[in-house]
Design a protein around this motif. Structure first.
Motif, PDB file in Angstrom:
ATOM      1  N   THR A 249       0.826  -1.208   0.000  1.00  0.00           N
ATOM      2  CA  THR A 249       0.000   0.000   0.000  1.00  0.00           C
ATOM      3  C   THR A 249       0.864   1.264   0.000  1.00  0.00           C
ATOM      4  O   THR A 249       0.595   2.210  -0.749  1.00  0.00           O
ATOM      5  N   VAL A 250       1.908   1.292   0.825  1.00  0.00           N
ATOM      6  CA  VAL A 250       2.745   2.494   0.927  1.00  0.00           C
ATOM      7  C   VAL A 250       3.535   2.719  -0.370  1.00  0.00           C
ATOM      8  O   VAL A 250       3.687   3.855  -0.826  1.00  0.00           O
ATOM      9  N   ILE A 251       3.992   1.644  -1.013  1.00  0.00           N
ATOM     10  CA  ILE A 251       4.701   1.794  -2.291  1.00  0.00           C
ATOM     11  C   ILE A 251       3.749   2.368  -3.344  1.00  0.00           C
ATOM     12  O   ILE A 251       4.095   3.306  -4.069  1.00  0.00           O
ATOM     13  N   ALA A 252       2.530   1.825  -3.419  1.00  0.00           N
ATOM     14  CA  ALA A 252       1.566   2.288  -4.430  1.00  0.00           C
ATOM     15  C   ALA A 252       1.134   3.729  -4.167  1.00  0.00           C
ATOM     16  O   ALA A 252       1.132   4.570  -5.076  1.00  0.00           O
ATOM     17  N   GLN A 253       0.771   4.037  -2.916  1.00  0.00           N
ATOM     18  CA  GLN A 253       0.348   5.407  -2.589  1.00  0.00           C
ATOM     19  C   GLN A 253       1.510   6.387  -2.779  1.00  0.00           C
ATOM     20  O   GLN A 253       1.320   7.514  -3.239  1.00  0.00           O
ATOM     21  N   GLY A 254       2.721   5.946  -2.432  1.00  0.00           N
ATOM     22  CA  GLY A 254       3.897   6.808  -2.586  1.00  0.00           C
ATOM     23  C   GLY A 254       4.142   7.151  -4.041  1.00  0.00           C
ATOM     24  O   GLY A 254       4.427   8.309  -4.392  1.00  0.00           O
ATOM     25  N   MET A 255       4.020   6.161  -4.907  1.00  0.00           N
ATOM     26  CA  MET A 255       4.208   6.411  -6.345  1.00  0.00           C
ATOM     27  C   MET A 255       3.137   7.380  -6.854  1.00  0.00           C
ATOM     28  O   MET A 255       3.428   8.301  -7.618  1.00  0.00           O
ATOM     29  N   ARG A 256       1.892   7.172  -6.398  1.00  0.00           N
ATOM     30  CA  ARG A 256       0.807   8.093  -6.806  1.00  0.00           C
ATOM     31  C   ARG A 256       1.131   9.521  -6.386  1.00  0.00           C
ATOM     32  O   ARG A 256       1.000  10.464  -7.190  1.00  0.00           O
ATOM     33  N   LEU A 257       1.559   9.700  -5.149  1.00  0.00           N
ATOM     34  CA  LEU A 257       1.860  11.046  -4.641  1.00  0.00           C
ATOM     35  C   LEU A 257       2.999  11.695  -5.423  1.00  0.00           C
ATOM     36  O   LEU A 257       2.942  12.887  -5.747  1.00  0.00           O
ATOM     37  N   LEU A 258       4.024  10.920  -5.752  1.00  0.00           N
ATOM     38  CA  LEU A 258       5.153  11.466  -6.528  1.00  0.00           C
ATOM     39  C   LEU A 258       4.712  11.827  -7.945  1.00  0.00           C
ATOM     40  O   LEU A 258       5.144  12.835  -8.498  1.00  0.00           O
ATOM     41  N   MET A 259       3.836  11.006  -8.521  1.00  0.00           N
ATOM     42  CA  MET A 259       3.340  11.314  -9.878  1.00  0.00           C
ATOM     43  C   MET A 259       2.455  12.564  -9.878  1.00  0.00           C
ATOM     44  O   MET A 259       2.431  13.306 -10.853  1.00  0.00           O
TER      45      MET A 259
END
Length: 416
Positions: A249-259
């Motif tokens: 979850t943190v990897i996916a949400q983190g990528m979304r936030l960076l994008m």
């Protein structure tokens, strides 16, 4: 107290389009401890929204129990509650410390650090598999892979059974989401199947001792007795879900936030040494587990509110992680340079809880996050959303269902 003008924080629909940041901010302004109604269950609760008060509750297990009604925020039938009392998260002292010591020994920083070369190899293979395509479904193809490989490896589950465990954990966690086509009953069946698998590992360890988390748990003693098979099975489930779903979850949400903040992503492309700082902000900004529950054991006062024995208390980690008193006026903004200004950010965030139940897998999670982002950021260049990201409808796990992205395809699979 009359019903406050907020949506029920224990209604999965509140989170179906992602985290309701503005509403959480409004609740924090309403007070550090706010009475909420829950029309779905008829059981009202107090939501704790700020770090100071969240810490106060977390550090007083005799007054705010994890065991009485369980630590999970949802309501459970007595039979389910009774079964789950064998998981460490649903225990109070003194039993909690005794069991925690056993599990903690399997997650020592030294032991976890020894996995780093293996994790880096896995991370490279994961990104290799998508880099030359120029597009992927990020959640399953990238974010889910390392946490699942890592935790199964540490539990002694062979690679060929990985997909089975991916499906079981999804079914257990996503029972509230109609799109996931799972129900409470399916979740219980998945848990039973995973427990059945754990029993096979018990047999395997007896015949051929394993040097991993499973071995460490099974070889341990609790009050002079070996750990029971039933307790091992529930520990297995908790470690499986906690160590797999949360980091994914943190990897996916983190990528979304960076994008969503391309200038911040570019900053990390240009300054890869700042990725570990960014990981702390990603952890702060979007916690994997949204909330946990405690039950008051006697009448008491909390942040000026009169709490009665038996009252339900919800520790809302997500709201607390945006606490303006701790993180400043821009607490609700995602800012990967925050750790440069707040060197103590590492200790201030509450994504791993605090007190008795501080997450045992914290060191493992941070290692996995750093390794994955150090591989993703330099290689998946100029990422764009191919479709709107899909969030899981859940008030417990802040997960993403699907995130289709495109990026500049690498010239060759081994190009870096």
């Amino acid at each position: 107290m009359s019903q406050c003008p907020f949506s029920n924080l224990l209604d999965p629909d509140t989170y179906k389009d992602g985290m309701p940041y503005q509403m959480l901010s409004d609740i924090r302004k309403a007070g550090p401890v706010v009475k909420m109604e829950d029309p779905l269950t008829g059981i009202p609760y107090w939501v704790v929204t700020r770090i100071k008060d969240l810490d106060e509750v977390s550090k007083q297990p005799a007054l705010f129990s994890s065991e009485k009604r369980g630590a999970f925020p949802m309501e459970m039938e007595e039979a389910s509650l009774e079964m789950q009392k064998n998981t460490i998260i649903n225990m109070d002292p003194p039993r909690h410390q005794k069991v925690r010591r056993i599990v903690r020994n399997a997650f020592t920083p030294k032991r976890v650090d020894s996995y780093e070369p293996m994790f880096r190899q896995h991370a490279k293979s994961i990104v290799d598999a998508v880099a030359s395509r120029g597009e992927c479904e990020f959640v399953e193809e990238v974010a889910a892979e390392l946490p699942l490989i890592a935790i199964l490896d540490l539990l002694g589950v062979p690679k060929e059974d990985r997909k089975q465990f991916f499906d079981w954990t999804n079914t257990m966690i996503f029972a509230d989401d109609p799109d996931m086509a799972t129900s409470e009953e399916d979740a219980q069946i998945a848990a039973m199947e995973a427990i059945g698998y754990a029993m096979q590992l018990v047999e395997k360890h007896r015949q051929e001792p394993m040097d991993n988390i499973t071995g460490a748990l099974l070889d341990a003693e609790l009050e002079g007795e070996p750990v029971s098979e039933e307790m091992f099975a529930w520990m297995f489930i908790l470690i499986l879900v906690g160590g797999n779903e949360s980091t994914r979850t943190v990897i996916a949400q983190g990528m979304r936030l960076l994008m969503e903040t391309p200038d911040q992503l570019q900053y990390l492309v240009d300054n890869p040494d700042k990725i570990s700082n960014a990981v702390e902000e990603i952890l702060r900004y979007n916690t994997a587990f949204i909330s946990m529950r405690r039950t008051a054991t006697e009448d008491c006062e909390l942040a000026g509110q009169q709490i009665k024995a038996g009252d339900k208390i919800i520790l809302h980690y997500h709201a607390a992680n945006h606490d303006e008193d701790v993180f400043g006026d821009n607490a609700t903004e995602f800012d990967i340079t925050r750790a440069e200004r707040m060197p103590d950010l590492y200790n201030q965030l509450r994504s791993f809880g605090i007190g008795q139940h501080f997450c045992i897998g914290t060191h493992l999670a941070r290692l996995e996050l750093n390794v994955m982002f150090e591989e993703i950021i330099p290689r998946l260049r100029n990422p764009k959303f191919a479709e709107e990201p899909q969030f899981v409808r859940s008030f417990f796990v802040n997960a993403m269902k699907e995130m289709r992205i495109s990026f500049d395809a690498e010239a060759g699979a081994d190009a870096a």
